[in-house]
Scaffold this active site. Structure first.
Site, PDB file in Angstrom:
ATOM      1  N   ARG A 124       0.965  -1.222  -0.083  1.00 37.51           N
ATOM      2  CA  ARG A 124      -0.005   0.069   0.031  1.00 37.51           C
ATOM      3  C   ARG A 124       0.742   1.205  -0.159  1.00 37.51           C
ATOM      4  O   ARG A 124       1.607   1.457   1.031  1.00 37.51           O
ATOM      5  CB  ARG A 124      -1.017  -0.082   1.286  1.00 37.51           C
ATOM      6  CG  ARG A 124      -1.632   1.282   1.465  1.00 37.51           C
ATOM      7  CD  ARG A 124      -2.576   1.138   2.347  1.00 37.51           C
ATOM      8  NE  ARG A 124      -3.916   0.749   1.928  1.00 37.51           N
ATOM      9  CZ  ARG A 124      -5.066   0.714   2.412  1.00 37.51           C
ATOM     10  NH1 ARG A 124      -5.347   1.213   3.619  1.00 37.51           N
ATOM     11  NH2 ARG A 124      -6.045   0.137   1.967  1.00 37.51           N
ATOM     12  N   HIS A 151      -7.344   1.206  -6.443  1.00 43.19           N
ATOM     13  CA  HIS A 151      -7.464   0.266  -5.333  1.00 43.19           C
ATOM     14  C   HIS A 151      -7.973  -1.158  -5.867  1.00 43.19           C
ATOM     15  O   HIS A 151      -9.477  -1.523  -5.776  1.00 43.19           O
ATOM     16  CB  HIS A 151      -8.437   1.062  -4.368  1.00 43.19           C
ATOM     17  CG  HIS A 151      -8.278   0.071  -3.086  1.00 43.19           C
ATOM     18  ND1 HIS A 151      -7.402  -0.820  -2.824  1.00 43.19           N
ATOM     19  CD2 HIS A 151      -8.947   0.704  -1.983  1.00 43.19           C
ATOM     20  CE1 HIS A 151      -7.442  -1.197  -1.420  1.00 43.19           C
ATOM     21  NE2 HIS A 151      -8.585  -0.203  -1.020  1.00 43.19           N
ATOM     22  N   GLN A 154     -10.097  -3.880  -3.815  1.00 48.39           N
ATOM     23  CA  GLN A 154     -11.345  -2.949  -3.263  1.00 48.39           C
ATOM     24  C   GLN A 154     -12.307  -3.475  -4.337  1.00 48.39           C
ATOM     25  O   GLN A 154     -13.351  -4.007  -4.193  1.00 48.39           O
ATOM     26  CB  GLN A 154     -11.076  -1.666  -3.012  1.00 48.39           C
ATOM     27  CG  GLN A 154     -12.393  -1.016  -2.574  1.00 48.39           C
ATOM     28  CD  GLN A 154     -12.908  -1.416  -1.469  1.00 48.39           C
ATOM     29  OE1 GLN A 154     -12.066  -1.559  -0.215  1.00 48.39           O
ATOM     30  NE2 GLN A 154     -13.988  -1.971  -0.977  1.00 48.39           N
ATOM     31  N   ASP A 242     -17.169   7.369  -1.068  1.00 52.59           N
ATOM     32  CA  ASP A 242     -15.964   7.159  -0.228  1.00 52.59           C
ATOM     33  C   ASP A 242     -15.678   8.603   0.180  1.00 52.59           C
ATOM     34  O   ASP A 242     -16.342   9.621   0.015  1.00 52.59           O
ATOM     35  CB  ASP A 242     -14.940   6.879  -1.432  1.00 52.59           C
ATOM     36  CG  ASP A 242     -13.583   6.264  -0.686  1.00 52.59           C
ATOM     37  OD1 ASP A 242     -13.593   6.364   0.559  1.00 52.59           O
ATOM     38  OD2 ASP A 242     -12.615   6.267  -1.387  1.00 52.59           O
ATOM     39  N   CYS A 282     -16.281   1.750   0.552  1.00 51.08           N
ATOM     40  CA  CYS A 282     -15.265   0.846   0.741  1.00 51.08           C
ATOM     41  C   CYS A 282     -14.687   0.899   2.123  1.00 51.08           C
ATOM     42  O   CYS A 282     -13.903   0.154   2.732  1.00 51.08           O
ATOM     43  CB  CYS A 282     -14.033   1.345  -0.230  1.00 51.08           C
ATOM     44  SG  CYS A 282     -13.513   3.103   0.092  1.00 51.08           S
ATOM     45  N   ARG A 310     -13.596  -8.638   0.765  1.00 46.69           N
ATOM     46  CA  ARG A 310     -12.169  -8.370   0.691  1.00 46.69           C
ATOM     47  C   ARG A 310     -11.234  -9.782   0.986  1.00 46.69           C
ATOM     48  O   ARG A 310     -10.379  -9.918   0.369  1.00 46.69           O
ATOM     49  CB  ARG A 310     -11.738  -7.190   1.723  1.00 46.69           C
ATOM     50  CG  ARG A 310     -12.314  -5.990   1.142  1.00 46.69           C
ATOM     51  CD  ARG A 310     -11.597  -5.338  -0.179  1.00 46.69           C
ATOM     52  NE  ARG A 310     -10.161  -5.226  -0.216  1.00 46.69           N
ATOM     53  CZ  ARG A 310      -9.346  -4.382   0.620  1.00 46.69           C
ATOM     54  NH1 ARG A 310      -9.947  -3.079   0.980  1.00 46.69           N
ATOM     55  NH2 ARG A 310      -8.165  -4.307   0.490  1.00 46.69           N
TER      56      ARG A 310
END
Ligand code: CP
Ligand code: NVA
Length: 323
Positions: A124, A151, A154, A242, A282, A310
């Site tokens: 990340r 991402h 996700q 988000d 998310c 996930r």
């Protein structure tokens, strides 16, 4: 992926460009590199892993995944660590302070060190280029666990969730309301491959990256960009938002809070979507900013299903890249 003291790993990864049937040994940096068939296969495998987890409990026995973080995380860290353990392998968490990616040690050197010890790297990062550089220099698969650009894990988990709830993906309309950010980009790329129509409502100046939009359209995706949340949400099958300020943009938080206020997903906005429209996020969510408590807690909110998925989609990714 056995190592010997006399013959250090020199295995070359497959080129990321040409579409391949098998993804074994490949990186997953963005959904751009995946075909529709490969995405569909990952979704199918994730559903199998979710339904019969015990069948896969020794699949990655003896393998180690390094977890490299430049930013905080709850879901990504927990699901990759638990996922590896459930597949019989192990995960090694490396915090930003420990590694000093690009400061204490160069990105290529970190990639080359880790490649001698582990079988895969999940990273990340702030700049997308960092994960590209890691992948260039690692001889083991590198998985993007979020960059400033995309991402992918996700979005894959989100399409698994959407399909579970709606029974299909092709022909669905997904409305994105808020910042045109990394999550938007991966959803757009995935939508183009899965036949999902995407409407994206952002304030002027916060639209998704034009190159990502263009690539999605060129791949056959139906994308509508607007500045009007009501227009994006009208008749949608799912509404997604988000945080207004992503990690790394903290200095802009106050400006964004003012600017994004008309883009809050609340009960009034949700009523413009289809009656059974899902609410998606998310997470982490800032209740009272991009979404109200009422919407987060509504029966159509699937945010914790997304979080659960996930785990399953990432187990499918790990099996595919590291087996
Ligand atoms: N959605 C997500 O990636 O959560 P974390 O930042 O907690 O990993
Ligand atoms: N857009 C958010 C997603 C967090 C999972 C961020 O980058 O901070």
């Amino acid at each position: 992926m056995r190592r010997s003291k006399t013959a250090p790993r020199t295995r070359r990864k497959k080129a990321a460009s040409a579409p391949k049937k098998s993804l074994s040994g490949c990186d997953l940096l963005s959904l751009q590199e995946l075909t529709a068939a490969q995405i569909t296969h990952l979704l199918k495998l994730a559903a199998q892993v979710k339904a019969q987890p015990k069948k896969f409990r020794r699949a990655l026995e003896g393998k180690t995944l390094a977890l490299l973080f430049e930013k905080p995380s709850l879901r990504t860290r927990a699901t990759f660590q638990i996922g590896m353990e459930q597949l019989g392998g192990r995960a090694l968490y490396l915090s930003p302070q420990e590694i000093g990616l690009g400061t204490r040690e160069s990105v290529p050197d970190v990639a080359r060190n880790l490649s001698r010890w582990v079988d895969g790297i999940m990273a990340r990062v702030f700049a997308h280029q960092t994960v590209v550089e890691l992948a260039e220099h690692a001889s083991v698969p590198v998985i993007n666990g979020l960059s400033d650009l995309v991402h992918p894990c996700q979005a894959l988990g989100d399409y698994l969730t959407l399909r579970e709830h709606k029974g299909k993906l092709a022909g669905l309309a997904l409305a994105w309301v808020g910042d045109g950010n990394n999550v938007t980009h991966s959803l757009l790329t995935g939508a183009a491959r899965l036949g999902v129509e995407m409407r994206v409502a952002t304030p002027p100046g916060y639209e998704p990256n034009p190159a990502v939009v263009k690539a999605a359209q060129q791949a056959g995706g139906r994308v509508r960009l607007t500045h009007d949340p009501a227009e994006a949400v009208a008749g949608a099958d799912a509404v997604y938002t988000d945080v207004w300020t992503s990690m790394g943009q903290e200095a802009e938080a106050e400006t964004r809070r003012q600017l994004f206020r008309p883009y809050q997903v609340n009960g009034e906005l949700m009523r413009r979507a289809k009656p059974q429209a899902l609410f998606m996020h998310c997470l982490p969510a800032h209740r009272g900013e991009e979404v109200t408590d009422e919407v987060m807690e509504s029966p159509n909110s699937v945010v914790f299903d997304q979080a659960e998925n996930r785990l399953h989609i990432q187990k499918a990714i790990l099996l595919t890249l590291m087996s």
